[in-house]
Design a protein around this motif. Structure first.
Motif, PDB file in Angstrom:
ATOM      1  N   LYS A  29       0.831  -1.198   0.000  1.00  0.00           N
ATOM      2  CA  LYS A  29       0.000   0.000   0.000  1.00  0.00           C
ATOM      3  C   LYS A  29       0.870   1.253   0.000  1.00  0.00           C
ATOM      4  CE  LYS A  29      -4.035  -1.614   2.581  1.00  0.00           C
ATOM      5  NZ  LYS A  29      -4.725  -1.444   3.872  1.00  0.00           N
ATOM      6  N   THR A  30       0.307   2.354  -0.460  1.00  0.00           N
ATOM      7  CA  THR A  30       0.999   3.625  -0.310  1.00  0.00           C
ATOM      8  C   THR A  30       0.754   4.138   1.107  1.00  0.00           C
ATOM      9  OG1 THR A  30      -0.945   4.788  -1.066  1.00  0.00           O
ATOM     10  CG2 THR A  30       0.683   4.260  -2.729  1.00  0.00           C
ATOM     11  N   THR A  31       1.669   5.004   1.569  1.00  0.00           N
ATOM     12  CA  THR A  31       1.534   5.520   2.930  1.00  0.00           C
ATOM     13  C   THR A  31       0.197   6.197   3.130  1.00  0.00           C
ATOM     14  OG1 THR A  31       3.848   6.033   2.675  1.00  0.00           O
ATOM     15  CG2 THR A  31       2.822   6.713   4.713  1.00  0.00           C
ATOM     16  N   ASN A  32      -0.242   6.925   2.109  1.00  0.00           N
ATOM     17  CA  ASN A  32      -1.518   7.611   2.215  1.00  0.00           C
ATOM     18  C   ASN A  32      -2.659   6.654   2.455  1.00  0.00           C
ATOM     19  OD1 ASN A  32      -0.927  10.236   2.106  1.00  0.00           O
ATOM     20  ND2 ASN A  32      -0.985  10.381  -0.138  1.00  0.00           N
ATOM     21  N   GLU A  44      -4.430   1.098  -4.579  1.00  0.00           N
ATOM     22  CA  GLU A  44      -3.390   1.477  -5.538  1.00  0.00           C
ATOM     23  C   GLU A  44      -2.207   0.580  -5.261  1.00  0.00           C
ATOM     24  OE1 GLU A  44      -2.631   5.735  -5.103  1.00  0.00           O
ATOM     25  OE2 GLU A  44      -4.482   5.745  -3.948  1.00  0.00           O
ATOM     26  N   THR A  46       1.259  -0.839  -5.160  1.00  0.00           N
ATOM     27  CA  THR A  46       2.534  -0.156  -5.386  1.00  0.00           C
ATOM     28  C   THR A  46       3.712  -1.009  -4.936  1.00  0.00           C
ATOM     29  OG1 THR A  46       3.866   1.725  -4.781  1.00  0.00           O
ATOM     30  CG2 THR A  46       2.249   1.022  -3.170  1.00  0.00           C
ATOM     31  N   ASP A  48       6.616   0.644  -4.532  1.00  0.00           N
ATOM     32  CA  ASP A  48       7.518   1.695  -4.057  1.00  0.00           C
ATOM     33  C   ASP A  48       8.240   1.317  -2.770  1.00  0.00           C
ATOM     34  OD1 ASP A  48       6.980   3.250  -6.128  1.00  0.00           O
ATOM     35  OD2 ASP A  48       5.761   4.753  -5.071  1.00  0.00           O
ATOM     36  N   ASN A  49       7.490   0.690  -1.846  1.00  0.00           N
ATOM     37  CA  ASN A  49       8.100   0.341  -0.563  1.00  0.00           C
ATOM     38  C   ASN A  49       9.289  -0.591  -0.749  1.00  0.00           C
ATOM     39  OD1 ASN A  49       6.046   1.779   0.680  1.00  0.00           O
ATOM     40  ND2 ASN A  49       4.696  -0.008   0.669  1.00  0.00           N
TER      41      ASN A  49
END
Lengths: 150, 288
Positions: A29-32, A44, A46, A48-49
Protein backbone atom coordinates in the motif's frame (compact mmCIF):
# COMPACT_ATOMS: atom_id res chain seq x y z
CA UNK A 1 -17.89 -35.46 14.21
CA UNK A 2 -15.47 -35.80 11.30
CA UNK A 3 -16.30 -32.34 10.08
CA UNK A 4 -15.53 -30.79 13.47
CA UNK A 5 -12.04 -32.32 13.70
CA UNK A 6 -11.34 -30.94 10.28
CA UNK A 7 -12.47 -27.49 11.36
CA UNK A 8 -10.07 -27.03 14.31
CA UNK A 9 -6.76 -26.97 12.38
CA UNK A 10 -8.37 -24.85 9.66
CA UNK A 11 -9.52 -22.20 12.11
CA UNK A 12 -6.12 -22.24 13.77
CA UNK A 13 -4.32 -21.77 10.45
CA UNK A 14 -6.63 -18.89 9.55
CA UNK A 15 -5.79 -17.34 12.93
CA UNK A 16 -2.08 -17.77 12.12
CA UNK A 17 -2.30 -16.38 8.62
CA UNK A 18 -4.25 -13.20 9.36
CA UNK A 19 -1.38 -11.08 10.76
CA UNK A 20 0.93 -12.31 8.00
CA UNK A 21 -1.66 -11.38 5.40
CA UNK A 22 -2.01 -7.95 6.97
CA UNK A 23 1.76 -7.44 6.86
CA UNK A 24 1.96 -8.35 3.18
CA UNK A 25 -1.12 -6.27 2.46
CA UNK A 26 0.45 -3.22 4.13
CA UNK A 27 3.69 -3.65 2.24
CA UNK A 28 1.97 -3.05 -1.10
CA UNK A 29 0.00 0.00 0.00
CA UNK A 30 1.00 3.62 -0.31
CA UNK A 31 1.53 5.52 2.93
CA UNK A 32 -1.52 7.61 2.21
CA UNK A 33 -3.72 4.60 1.89
CA UNK A 34 -2.40 3.02 5.10
CA UNK A 35 -3.01 6.17 7.12
CA UNK A 36 -6.03 7.53 5.30
CA UNK A 37 -8.47 4.70 4.90
CA UNK A 38 -9.20 1.14 5.91
CA UNK A 39 -9.02 -1.29 3.01
CA UNK A 40 -8.79 -5.05 2.99
CA UNK A 41 -6.54 -5.08 -0.07
CA UNK A 42 -4.39 -2.39 -1.73
CA UNK A 43 -6.44 -0.08 -3.94
CA UNK A 44 -3.39 1.48 -5.54
CA UNK A 45 -1.02 -1.45 -5.80
CA UNK A 46 2.53 -0.16 -5.39
CA UNK A 47 6.03 -1.59 -5.29
CA UNK A 48 7.52 1.69 -4.06
CA UNK A 49 8.10 0.34 -0.56
CA UNK A 50 10.23 -2.48 -1.92
CA UNK A 51 12.10 -0.13 -4.26
CA UNK A 52 12.93 2.08 -1.27
CA UNK A 53 14.26 -0.84 0.73
CA UNK A 54 16.59 -2.04 -1.99
CA UNK A 55 17.87 1.35 -3.18
CA UNK A 56 18.19 3.41 0.00
CA UNK A 57 21.51 2.59 1.73
CA UNK A 58 20.14 3.22 5.23
CA UNK A 59 17.76 0.34 4.60
CA UNK A 60 19.92 -2.18 2.81
CA UNK A 61 22.90 -1.66 5.11
CA UNK A 62 20.74 -3.29 7.73
CA UNK A 63 20.64 -6.43 5.64
CA UNK A 64 24.40 -6.42 5.18
CA UNK A 65 24.88 -6.07 8.92
CA UNK A 66 22.51 -8.96 9.53
CA UNK A 67 24.30 -11.09 6.98
CA UNK A 68 27.76 -10.35 8.42
CA UNK A 69 26.45 -11.14 11.85
CA UNK A 70 24.79 -14.39 10.79
CA UNK A 71 27.89 -15.62 8.98
CA UNK A 72 30.20 -14.78 11.88
CA UNK A 73 27.86 -16.29 14.41
CA UNK A 74 27.49 -19.52 12.46
CA UNK A 75 31.23 -19.84 11.90
CA UNK A 76 32.08 -19.21 15.55
CA UNK A 77 29.32 -21.46 16.90
CA UNK A 78 30.05 -24.37 14.65
CA UNK A 79 33.84 -24.28 14.98
CA UNK A 80 33.74 -24.40 18.75
CA UNK A 81 30.62 -26.49 19.20
CA UNK A 82 31.46 -29.27 16.78
CA UNK A 83 34.50 -30.73 18.59
CA UNK A 84 32.69 -30.38 21.92
CA UNK A 85 29.57 -32.13 20.68
CA UNK A 86 31.81 -34.92 19.37
CA UNK A 87 33.52 -35.23 22.72
CA UNK A 88 30.23 -35.30 24.62
CA UNK A 89 28.72 -37.98 22.44
CA UNK A 90 31.76 -40.23 22.08
CA UNK A 91 33.70 -40.07 25.31
CA UNK A 92 33.17 -40.16 29.00
CA UNK A 93 35.44 -37.87 30.95
CA UNK A 94 35.86 -36.18 34.30
CA UNK A 95 33.13 -33.64 35.03
CA UNK A 96 31.27 -34.41 31.80
CA UNK A 97 27.76 -34.16 33.22
CA UNK A 98 28.40 -31.00 35.24
CA UNK A 99 30.00 -29.29 32.28
CA UNK A 100 27.01 -30.15 30.11
CA UNK A 101 24.50 -28.82 32.60
CA UNK A 102 26.59 -25.67 33.05
CA UNK A 103 26.44 -25.06 29.31
CA UNK A 104 22.68 -25.51 29.45
CA UNK A 105 22.27 -23.03 32.28
CA UNK A 106 23.57 -20.33 29.95
CA UNK A 107 20.68 -21.09 27.67
CA UNK A 108 18.37 -20.51 30.64
CA UNK A 109 19.87 -17.17 31.58
CA UNK A 110 17.61 -14.22 30.77
CA UNK A 111 19.37 -12.20 28.04
CA UNK A 112 18.49 -9.02 29.92
CA UNK A 113 20.75 -10.14 32.78
CA UNK A 114 23.73 -10.01 30.45
CA UNK A 115 22.84 -6.74 28.75
CA UNK A 116 24.65 -4.54 31.25
CA UNK A 117 27.93 -6.46 31.64
CA UNK A 118 28.20 -7.06 27.89
CA UNK A 119 27.80 -3.38 27.37
CA UNK A 120 30.78 -2.72 29.60
CA UNK A 121 32.89 -5.70 28.67
CA UNK A 122 32.75 -4.89 24.98
CA UNK A 123 33.31 -1.19 25.60
CA UNK A 124 36.41 -2.18 27.55
CA UNK A 125 37.89 -4.31 24.75
CA UNK A 126 36.89 -1.83 22.02
CA UNK A 127 34.39 -4.14 20.40
CA UNK A 128 31.34 -2.10 21.16
CA UNK A 129 29.02 -1.22 18.27
CA UNK A 130 30.57 -3.71 15.86
CA UNK A 131 28.89 -6.74 14.31
CA UNK A 132 31.55 -8.90 15.95
CA UNK A 133 30.29 -7.88 19.40
CA UNK A 134 26.74 -8.84 18.51
CA UNK A 135 27.91 -12.13 17.07
CA UNK A 136 30.06 -12.92 20.11
CA UNK A 137 27.29 -12.05 22.54
CA UNK A 138 24.86 -14.29 20.75
CA UNK A 139 27.20 -17.24 20.77
CA UNK A 140 26.52 -17.38 24.49
CA UNK A 141 23.00 -18.56 23.76
CA UNK A 142 23.67 -20.43 20.54
CA UNK A 143 26.71 -22.46 21.48
CA UNK A 144 24.97 -24.45 24.23
CA UNK A 145 22.08 -25.13 21.89
CA UNK A 146 24.46 -26.17 19.11
CA UNK A 147 26.30 -28.55 21.43
CA UNK A 148 22.99 -29.94 22.63
CA UNK A 149 21.55 -30.55 19.16
CA UNK A 150 24.73 -31.70 17.40
CA UNK B 1 24.35 -45.41 20.01
CA UNK B 2 27.87 -46.68 20.36
CA UNK B 3 29.07 -47.26 23.89
CA UNK B 4 31.08 -44.41 25.35
CA UNK B 5 34.71 -44.96 26.15
CA UNK B 6 36.40 -43.17 28.98
CA UNK B 7 38.96 -40.79 27.60
CA UNK B 8 40.25 -37.86 29.60
CA UNK B 9 41.85 -36.36 26.48
CA UNK B 10 38.32 -35.52 25.33
CA UNK B 11 38.78 -32.41 27.43
CA UNK B 12 40.95 -30.97 24.64
CA UNK B 13 37.94 -31.05 22.33
CA UNK B 14 35.78 -29.25 24.85
CA UNK B 15 38.30 -26.53 25.67
CA UNK B 16 37.28 -24.11 22.87
CA UNK B 17 33.67 -24.12 24.04
CA UNK B 18 34.68 -23.73 27.66
CA UNK B 19 36.94 -20.77 26.83
CA UNK B 20 34.37 -19.00 24.70
CA UNK B 21 31.50 -19.53 27.10
CA UNK B 22 33.72 -18.57 30.00
CA UNK B 23 34.63 -15.29 28.27
CA UNK B 24 30.97 -14.69 27.55
CA UNK B 25 29.37 -16.00 30.70
CA UNK B 26 31.72 -16.00 33.66
CA UNK B 27 33.31 -12.56 33.17
CA UNK B 28 29.95 -10.78 32.78
CA UNK B 29 28.37 -12.80 35.55
CA UNK B 30 31.21 -11.96 37.92
CA UNK B 31 30.92 -8.30 36.91
CA UNK B 32 27.27 -8.44 37.88
CA UNK B 33 28.07 -10.11 41.18
CA UNK B 34 30.69 -7.45 41.76
CA UNK B 35 28.33 -4.55 41.10
CA UNK B 36 25.61 -6.06 43.19
CA UNK B 37 27.69 -5.63 46.35
CA UNK B 38 29.12 -2.20 45.66
CA UNK B 39 28.23 1.42 45.26
CA UNK B 40 29.86 3.65 42.65
CA UNK B 41 29.87 7.35 41.96
CA UNK B 42 31.62 7.04 38.61
CA UNK B 43 35.35 7.12 37.78
CA UNK B 44 35.59 3.46 38.67
CA UNK B 45 35.60 4.19 42.38
CA UNK B 46 33.70 1.51 44.26
CA UNK B 47 32.56 1.16 47.85
CA UNK B 48 31.59 -2.08 49.50
CA UNK B 49 27.88 -2.10 50.26
CA UNK B 50 27.17 -5.65 51.35
CA UNK B 51 23.66 -6.86 50.76
CA UNK B 52 22.10 -3.40 50.74
CA UNK B 53 21.01 -3.61 47.08
CA UNK B 54 19.45 -7.02 47.58
CA UNK B 55 17.38 -5.72 50.47
CA UNK B 56 16.41 -2.68 48.46
CA UNK B 57 15.33 -4.75 45.45
CA UNK B 58 13.50 -7.37 47.46
CA UNK B 59 11.60 -4.69 49.37
CA UNK B 60 10.81 -2.43 46.43
CA UNK B 61 7.22 -2.53 45.30
CA UNK B 62 8.40 -1.96 41.73
CA UNK B 63 10.16 -5.32 41.70
CA UNK B 64 7.19 -7.02 43.35
CA UNK B 65 4.85 -5.58 40.74
CA UNK B 66 6.86 -6.64 37.72
CA UNK B 67 7.51 -10.06 39.24
CA UNK B 68 3.78 -10.49 39.85
CA UNK B 69 2.98 -9.36 36.31
CA UNK B 70 5.59 -11.78 35.02
CA UNK B 71 4.16 -14.73 36.96
CA UNK B 72 0.59 -13.95 35.87
CA UNK B 73 1.69 -13.59 32.26
CA UNK B 74 3.64 -16.85 32.26
CA UNK B 75 0.76 -18.75 33.93
CA UNK B 76 -1.80 -17.46 31.43
CA UNK B 77 0.52 -18.36 28.56
CA UNK B 78 1.00 -21.91 29.84
CA UNK B 79 -2.71 -22.42 30.63
CA UNK B 80 -3.73 -21.33 27.12
CA UNK B 81 -0.93 -22.67 24.96
CA UNK B 82 -0.46 -26.20 26.30
CA UNK B 83 -4.14 -27.40 26.17
CA UNK B 84 -4.76 -25.53 22.92
CA UNK B 85 -1.64 -27.04 21.34
CA UNK B 86 -2.66 -30.55 22.44
CA UNK B 87 -6.22 -30.06 21.19
CA UNK B 88 -5.02 -28.91 17.77
CA UNK B 89 -2.52 -31.77 17.56
CA UNK B 90 -5.35 -34.24 18.32
CA UNK B 91 -7.55 -32.73 15.60
CA UNK B 92 -4.80 -32.76 12.96
CA UNK B 93 -5.27 -35.10 10.02
CA UNK B 94 -3.41 -38.37 10.53
CA UNK B 95 -2.11 -38.94 7.01
CA UNK B 96 -2.31 -37.64 3.48
CA UNK B 97 -1.09 -34.50 1.78
CA UNK B 98 -2.86 -32.21 4.28
CA UNK B 99 -0.46 -33.25 7.04
CA UNK B 100 2.51 -31.53 5.42
CA UNK B 101 0.44 -28.53 4.37
CA UNK B 102 -0.78 -28.07 7.96
CA UNK B 103 2.68 -28.57 9.44
CA UNK B 104 4.37 -26.08 7.11
CA UNK B 105 1.70 -23.42 7.61
CA UNK B 106 1.75 -23.90 11.38
CA UNK B 107 5.53 -23.69 11.55
CA UNK B 108 5.53 -20.29 9.83
CA UNK B 109 5.17 -18.12 12.97
CA UNK B 110 8.10 -19.96 14.58
CA UNK B 111 10.38 -18.76 11.78
CA UNK B 112 9.59 -15.08 12.19
CA UNK B 113 12.15 -12.98 14.13
CA UNK B 114 10.87 -11.75 17.48
CA UNK B 115 11.04 -8.05 16.76
CA UNK B 116 9.19 -8.59 13.48
CA UNK B 117 6.46 -10.38 15.42
CA UNK B 118 6.17 -7.35 17.69
CA UNK B 119 6.05 -4.87 14.82
CA UNK B 120 3.64 -7.04 12.88
CA UNK B 121 1.17 -7.30 15.75
CA UNK B 122 1.54 -3.60 16.31
CA UNK B 123 0.19 -2.72 12.87
CA UNK B 124 -2.25 -5.64 12.96
CA UNK B 125 -3.86 -4.54 16.22
CA UNK B 126 -3.91 -0.77 15.74
CA UNK B 127 -7.47 0.29 16.59
CA UNK B 128 -8.06 2.35 13.44
CA UNK B 129 -5.69 0.92 10.86
CA UNK B 130 -5.21 -2.71 11.86
CA UNK B 131 -7.41 -5.62 10.93
CA UNK B 132 -7.68 -7.04 14.45
CA UNK B 133 -8.34 -3.63 16.00
CA UNK B 134 -11.09 -2.98 13.46
CA UNK B 135 -12.75 -6.34 14.06
CA UNK B 136 -12.78 -6.03 17.85
CA UNK B 137 -13.99 -2.45 17.75
CA UNK B 138 -16.60 -3.50 15.21
CA UNK B 139 -17.94 -6.03 17.70
CA UNK B 140 -18.66 -3.18 20.07
CA UNK B 141 -15.71 -3.33 22.44
CA UNK B 142 -13.71 -0.22 23.17
CA UNK B 143 -10.31 -1.55 22.20
CA UNK B 144 -7.07 0.38 22.06
CA UNK B 145 -3.95 -1.42 23.17
CA UNK B 146 -1.86 1.73 23.49
CA UNK B 147 -4.21 3.12 26.12
CA UNK B 148 -6.20 0.41 27.81
CA UNK B 149 -4.21 -1.91 30.12
CA UNK B 150 -6.65 -4.76 29.53
CA UNK B 151 -6.36 -4.40 25.77
CA UNK B 152 -2.56 -4.26 26.04
CA UNK B 153 -2.54 -7.51 28.01
CA UNK B 154 -4.96 -9.13 25.63
CA UNK B 155 -2.82 -8.19 22.64
CA UNK B 156 0.44 -9.31 24.26
CA UNK B 157 -1.06 -12.68 25.18
CA UNK B 158 -2.66 -13.16 21.76
CA UNK B 159 0.71 -12.37 20.20
CA UNK B 160 2.51 -14.94 22.28
CA UNK B 161 -0.19 -17.55 21.64
CA UNK B 162 0.08 -16.79 17.94
CA UNK B 163 3.86 -17.08 17.99
CA UNK B 164 4.39 -20.17 20.13
CA UNK B 165 1.32 -22.46 20.21
CA UNK B 166 2.64 -24.07 17.03
CA UNK B 167 5.68 -25.29 18.94
CA UNK B 168 3.41 -27.22 21.33
CA UNK B 169 1.36 -28.50 18.38
CA UNK B 170 4.44 -29.77 16.55
CA UNK B 171 5.87 -31.47 19.64
CA UNK B 172 2.54 -33.06 20.61
CA UNK B 173 1.87 -34.14 17.05
CA UNK B 174 5.27 -35.82 16.82
CA UNK B 175 4.50 -37.76 20.01
CA UNK B 176 1.02 -38.72 18.78
CA UNK B 177 2.24 -40.03 15.45
CA UNK B 178 4.69 -42.33 17.22
CA UNK B 179 1.80 -44.33 18.79
CA UNK B 180 1.40 -47.63 16.92
CA UNK B 181 -1.99 -48.36 15.32
CA UNK B 182 -2.26 -51.56 17.35
CA UNK B 183 -2.96 -49.51 20.50
CA UNK B 184 -6.00 -47.90 18.90
CA UNK B 185 -7.26 -51.21 17.54
CA UNK B 186 -6.98 -52.78 20.99
CA UNK B 187 -8.88 -49.84 22.47
CA UNK B 188 -11.59 -50.24 19.84
CA UNK B 189 -12.02 -53.92 20.65
CA UNK B 190 -12.34 -53.07 24.33
CA UNK B 191 -14.98 -50.48 23.45
CA UNK B 192 -13.01 -47.57 24.92
CA UNK B 193 -14.57 -44.11 24.80
CA UNK B 194 -12.62 -41.31 23.06
CA UNK B 195 -11.89 -39.85 26.49
CA UNK B 196 -10.43 -43.16 27.71
CA UNK B 197 -8.29 -43.38 24.60
CA UNK B 198 -6.98 -39.90 25.30
CA UNK B 199 -6.46 -40.46 29.02
CA UNK B 200 -4.80 -43.89 28.92
CA UNK B 201 -3.09 -44.03 25.52
CA UNK B 202 -2.39 -40.61 24.11
CA UNK B 203 -1.68 -38.61 27.25
CA UNK B 204 0.94 -41.02 28.70
CA UNK B 205 2.70 -41.08 25.33
CA UNK B 206 2.78 -37.30 25.23
CA UNK B 207 3.95 -36.84 28.80
CA UNK B 208 7.63 -36.54 27.97
CA UNK B 209 7.31 -34.02 25.16
CA UNK B 210 4.75 -32.05 27.11
CA UNK B 211 7.20 -31.64 29.98
CA UNK B 212 9.78 -30.36 27.51
CA UNK B 213 7.19 -28.06 25.96
CA UNK B 214 6.18 -26.67 29.35
CA UNK B 215 9.82 -26.15 30.31
CA UNK B 216 10.62 -24.34 27.06
CA UNK B 217 7.52 -22.19 27.21
CA UNK B 218 8.14 -21.38 30.86
CA UNK B 219 11.72 -20.31 30.25
CA UNK B 220 11.00 -18.29 27.14
CA UNK B 221 7.89 -16.54 28.41
CA UNK B 222 9.59 -15.74 31.70
CA UNK B 223 12.40 -14.06 29.80
CA UNK B 224 10.20 -12.37 27.21
CA UNK B 225 11.60 -9.01 26.18
CA UNK B 226 11.60 -8.15 22.49
CA UNK B 227 7.97 -8.72 21.62
CA UNK B 228 6.24 -6.66 24.34
CA UNK B 229 9.01 -4.07 24.04
CA UNK B 230 8.24 -3.55 20.36
CA UNK B 231 4.48 -3.91 20.80
CA UNK B 232 3.73 -1.79 23.85
CA UNK B 233 7.10 -0.61 25.18
CA UNK B 234 5.96 -1.81 28.61
CA UNK B 235 2.99 0.53 28.64
CA UNK B 236 0.44 1.92 29.00
CA UNK B 237 2.05 3.18 32.18
CA UNK B 238 3.83 0.16 33.58
CA UNK B 239 1.07 -2.35 32.98
CA UNK B 240 3.00 -4.63 30.60
CA UNK B 241 6.46 -4.03 32.07
CA UNK B 242 7.71 -7.56 32.62
CA UNK B 243 10.89 -8.42 34.51
CA UNK B 244 13.25 -8.17 31.52
CA UNK B 245 11.90 -4.83 30.40
CA UNK B 246 12.07 -3.44 33.90
CA UNK B 247 15.63 -4.68 34.30
CA UNK B 248 16.83 -3.05 31.08
CA UNK B 249 15.06 0.18 32.07
CA UNK B 250 16.95 0.25 35.37
CA UNK B 251 20.31 -0.90 34.00
CA UNK B 252 20.69 0.93 30.71
CA UNK B 253 18.05 3.63 31.12
CA UNK B 254 18.92 4.90 34.57
CA UNK B 255 22.39 3.33 34.99
CA UNK B 256 21.59 2.21 38.52
CA UNK B 257 24.26 -0.45 38.42
CA UNK B 258 23.93 -1.80 41.95
CA UNK B 259 20.17 -2.42 42.09
CA UNK B 260 20.16 -3.61 38.48
CA UNK B 261 22.90 -6.13 39.22
CA UNK B 262 21.18 -7.40 42.34
CA UNK B 263 17.92 -7.71 40.43
CA UNK B 264 19.66 -9.58 37.60
CA UNK B 265 20.99 -12.15 40.00
CA UNK B 266 17.65 -12.65 41.74
CA UNK B 267 15.97 -12.98 38.35
CA UNK B 268 18.55 -15.48 37.10
CA UNK B 269 18.23 -17.53 40.30
CA UNK B 270 14.42 -17.70 39.97
CA UNK B 271 14.64 -19.02 36.40
CA UNK B 272 17.47 -21.40 37.23
CA UNK B 273 15.74 -22.80 40.32
CA UNK B 274 12.40 -23.37 38.59
CA UNK B 275 14.05 -24.95 35.56
CA UNK B 276 16.15 -27.18 37.81
CA UNK B 277 13.05 -28.37 39.69
CA UNK B 278 11.32 -29.13 36.38
CA UNK B 279 14.43 -30.89 35.06
CA UNK B 280 14.79 -33.06 38.16
CA UNK B 281 11.08 -33.97 38.20
CA UNK B 282 11.31 -34.87 34.53
CA UNK B 283 14.34 -37.10 35.05
CA UNK B 284 12.76 -38.79 38.07
CA UNK B 285 9.62 -39.55 36.11
CA UNK B 286 11.64 -41.14 33.36
CA UNK B 287 13.45 -43.48 35.71
CA UNK B 288 10.18 -44.91 37.02
Amino acid sequence: MRRITWLVPTLYIIFLMMPIYWLINMSFKTTNEILGSFTLWPKEFTLDNYITIFTDPTWYNGYFNSLTYVVMNTVISVTVALPAAYAFSRYRFLGEKHLFFWLLTNRMAPPAVFALPFFQLYSAVNLFDTPLAVALAHTLFNVPLAVWIL
Amino acid sequence: MARKTTNQKAWFLVIPVVLLVAFNAIIPLMTVVNYSFQETFGDNVFFWEGVKWYEQVLRSSRFHDSLLRQIIFTSIILVIEIPLGVAIALAMPKKGIWVSVCLVLMALPLLIPWNVVGAMWNIYALPELGLLGRIINGMGFDYNFTQGPLAAWFTTIMMDVWHWTSLVVLLAYAALSSIPDAYYQAAKIDGATPWAVFRYIQLPKMKRVLTIAILLRFMDSFMIYTEPFVLTGGGPGNTTTFLSIDLVKIALGQFDLGPAAAMSLIYFLIVLLTSWIFYTLMMNNEEK
